[in-house]
Design a protein around this motif. Structure first.
Motif, mmCIF file in Angstrom:
data_model
loop_
_atom_site.group_PDB
_atom_site.id
_atom_site.type_symbol
_atom_site.label_atom_id
_atom_site.label_comp_id
_atom_site.label_asym_id
_atom_site.label_seq_id
_atom_site.Cartn_x
_atom_site.Cartn_y
_atom_site.Cartn_z
ATOM 1 N N LEU A 1 5.315 5.312 0.730
ATOM 2 C CA LEU A 1 4.610 3.900 1.062
ATOM 3 C C LEU A 1 4.511 4.028 2.688
ATOM 4 C CD1 LEU A 1 7.919 1.204 -0.207
ATOM 5 C CD2 LEU A 1 5.644 1.608 -0.944
ATOM 6 N N LEU A 2 3.126 2.537 2.415
ATOM 7 C CA LEU A 2 2.683 1.952 4.196
ATOM 8 C C LEU A 2 2.393 1.113 4.529
ATOM 9 C CD1 LEU A 2 -0.966 4.189 3.377
ATOM 10 C CD2 LEU A 2 1.019 4.939 4.843
ATOM 11 N N GLU A 3 2.206 1.126 5.528
ATOM 12 C CA GLU A 3 3.035 -0.524 6.249
ATOM 13 C C GLU A 3 2.159 -0.494 6.993
ATOM 14 O OE1 GLU A 3 7.012 -2.854 9.076
ATOM 15 O OE2 GLU A 3 7.194 -0.893 7.581
ATOM 16 N N LEU A 4 1.723 -1.766 6.178
ATOM 17 C CA LEU A 4 0.206 -2.198 7.985
ATOM 18 C C LEU A 4 0.485 -2.950 8.087
ATOM 19 C CD1 LEU A 4 -2.561 -4.169 4.358
ATOM 20 C CD2 LEU A 4 -2.409 -1.623 5.731
ATOM 21 N N THR A 5 0.021 -2.178 9.949
ATOM 22 C CA THR A 5 -0.120 -3.706 11.026
ATOM 23 C C THR A 5 0.070 -4.363 11.476
ATOM 24 O OG1 THR A 5 0.819 -1.209 11.976
ATOM 25 C CG2 THR A 5 0.368 -2.905 14.014
ATOM 26 N N TRP A 6 0.676 -5.515 11.949
ATOM 27 C CA TRP A 6 -0.218 -7.700 12.163
ATOM 28 C C TRP A 6 0.504 -7.963 12.531
ATOM 29 C CZ3 TRP A 6 -3.957 -7.643 8.975
ATOM 30 C CH2 TRP A 6 -4.086 -8.000 7.971
ATOM 31 N N PRO A 7 -0.547 -8.821 13.769
ATOM 32 C CA PRO A 7 -1.112 -8.726 13.892
ATOM 33 C C PRO A 7 -2.348 -7.260 14.229
ATOM 34 C CG PRO A 7 -0.820 -9.658 15.700
ATOM 35 C CD PRO A 7 0.303 -8.904 15.072
ATOM 36 N N PHE A 8 -3.557 -7.248 12.695
ATOM 37 C CA PHE A 8 -4.313 -5.601 12.643
ATOM 38 C C PHE A 8 -4.385 -5.220 14.304
ATOM 39 C CE2 PHE A 8 -7.606 -3.623 11.564
ATOM 40 C CZ PHE A 8 -6.861 -2.162 10.198
ATOM 41 N N ALA B 1 -6.749 16.499 -1.880
ATOM 42 C CA ALA B 1 -7.434 15.037 -1.397
ATOM 43 C C ALA B 1 -6.081 14.758 -1.877
ATOM 44 C CB ALA B 1 -7.595 15.429 -3.375
ATOM 45 N N HIS B 2 -5.984 13.278 -1.532
ATOM 46 C CA HIS B 2 -5.217 12.262 -0.956
ATOM 47 C C HIS B 2 -5.646 11.092 -1.402
ATOM 48 C CE1 HIS B 2 -2.616 15.069 0.999
ATOM 49 N NE2 HIS B 2 -3.732 15.427 1.717
ATOM 50 N N SER B 3 -5.372 10.070 -2.101
ATOM 51 C CA SER B 3 -5.393 8.873 -2.820
ATOM 52 C C SER B 3 -4.516 8.226 -1.317
ATOM 53 C CB SER B 3 -5.086 8.396 -3.338
ATOM 54 O OG SER B 3 -3.659 8.878 -4.321
ATOM 55 N N ILE B 4 -5.185 6.951 -1.559
ATOM 56 C CA ILE B 4 -4.548 5.630 -1.246
ATOM 57 C C ILE B 4 -4.930 4.469 -2.340
ATOM 58 C CG2 ILE B 4 -4.793 3.500 0.400
ATOM 59 C CD1 ILE B 4 -4.460 5.776 1.928
ATOM 60 N N CYS C 1 0.676 -1.214 -0.199
ATOM 61 C CA CYS C 1 0.364 0.032 0.547
ATOM 62 C C CYS C 1 1.309 0.816 -0.180
ATOM 63 C CB CYS C 1 -1.066 -0.005 0.900
ATOM 64 S SG CYS C 1 -2.627 -1.091 1.244
ATOM 65 N N SER C 2 0.526 2.104 -0.159
ATOM 66 C CA SER C 2 0.411 3.308 -0.641
ATOM 67 C C SER C 2 -0.220 4.753 -0.717
ATOM 68 C CB SER C 2 1.326 3.852 -1.306
ATOM 69 O OG SER C 2 0.720 3.716 -3.155
ATOM 70 N N THR C 3 0.470 6.338 -0.536
ATOM 71 C CA THR C 3 -0.820 6.946 -0.334
ATOM 72 C C THR C 3 -0.002 8.473 -1.031
ATOM 73 O OG1 THR C 3 -1.846 8.957 1.130
ATOM 74 C CG2 THR C 3 0.220 7.832 1.497
ATOM 75 N N ASP C 4 -1.026 8.846 -2.275
ATOM 76 C CA ASP C 4 -0.091 9.959 -2.783
ATOM 77 C C ASP C 4 0.617 9.456 -3.960
ATOM 78 O OD1 ASP C 4 -1.957 11.089 -1.047
ATOM 79 O OD2 ASP C 4 -1.461 12.689 -0.901
ATOM 80 N N THR C 5 1.061 8.908 -4.670
ATOM 81 C CA THR C 5 1.666 8.116 -5.551
ATOM 82 C C THR C 5 1.286 7.781 -6.494
ATOM 83 O OG1 THR C 5 1.285 5.438 -5.083
ATOM 84 C CG2 THR C 5 3.403 6.957 -3.727
#
Length: 242
Positions: free
Chosen positions: A230-237, A133-136, A91-95
């Motif tokens: 880049l966005l790093e998802l946290t696991w376990p959620f 305005a932003h995007s994922i 995942c990323s944002t604003d790329t």
């Protein structure tokens, strides 16, 4: 006071009170005006958003009730968590903002038609360029398979649209958004109107009066800085199970 519909012109930036919106169709407040940056920002400050088909004038809405997600209430089922741990997505944002908004419109157009016209794309790309305005984005390698976009103002994210070209991609985009907003102390995701997809992830409907009151409180705080990349998802959620 009875609900009424206001006709805007290009010189009239001010909106009527959202409480004046019609009951049928639910939330229709005004028509006309333009999609200038100044007008759009004013609309979002008041909890108003544009939504119209290409053959219609610009229509402005403030529905009652309002569908929202509080970032710390996002619901991710155990089965979805298990599936997501096995996905190769990043995942990323604003790329890839322009590509995200284009795909949101293109995929909807194939199914049921879309309000995301060239004029909408141009207006929101301008809002993106000035930091509102932003995007994922959700990536499978170099392929963009899902995403969403919206407006960040105060500690609130006004969601506009999402798309998915792969299993769970739009849900992953919502998870990435919620985790980012939690870390940066955003308080609310405005989903505008309900649908089954949003409700399954923890969205709920609140009275417009409560939404506007909460928005008025958030108005007193500036939106945190939005860092692209880049966005790093946290696991376990880490969000609570429902």
């Amino acid at each position: 006071m009875e609900p009424f519909l206001t006709l805007l012109d290009e010189e009239q930036i001010e909106f009527p009170s959202p409480h004046n919106a019609l009951d049928d169709p639910n939330g229709l407040l005004a028509l006309g005006g333009d999609l200038s940056i100044k007008r759009l920002l004013k609309a979002y400050q008041l909890g108003i958003f544009p939504w119209f088909q290409p053959d219609q004038p610009i229509l402005w809405w403030s529905p009652n009730p309002r569908c929202v997600i509080f970032p710390d209430e996002l619901h991710v089922s155990k089965s979805l968590q298990k599936a997501l741990k096995k996905t190769p997505y990043e995942c990323s944002t604003d790329t890839a903002f322009e590509e995200v908004i284009y795909l949101c419109g293109a995929l909807r157009r194939r199914k049921e038609g879309t309000w995301i016209s060239p004029d909408i794309i141009d207006a929101y790309c301008q809002l993106h360029e000035i930091g509102y305005a932003h995007s994922i984005e959700v990536w499978d390698g170099r392929k963009l398979v899902g995403g969403l976009y919206g407006i960040a103002m105060f500690p609130c994210f006004f969601g506009e649209s999402m798309f998915s070209k792969a299993t769970n991609a739009s849900k992953i985009a919502m998870i990435a958004l919620s985790q980012k907003l939690q870390k940066e102390n955003y308080r609310l995701i405005d989903c505008q109107v309900e649908n089954d997809h949003l409700l399954s992830m923890g969205a709920r409907c609140i009275p417009r009066e409560d939404f506007l009151s909460f928005l008025s409180t958030l108005n007193k705080s500036a939106a945190p800085h939005w860092e692209p990349g880049l966005l790093e998802l946290t696991w376990p959620f880490t969000l609570p199970e429902k």
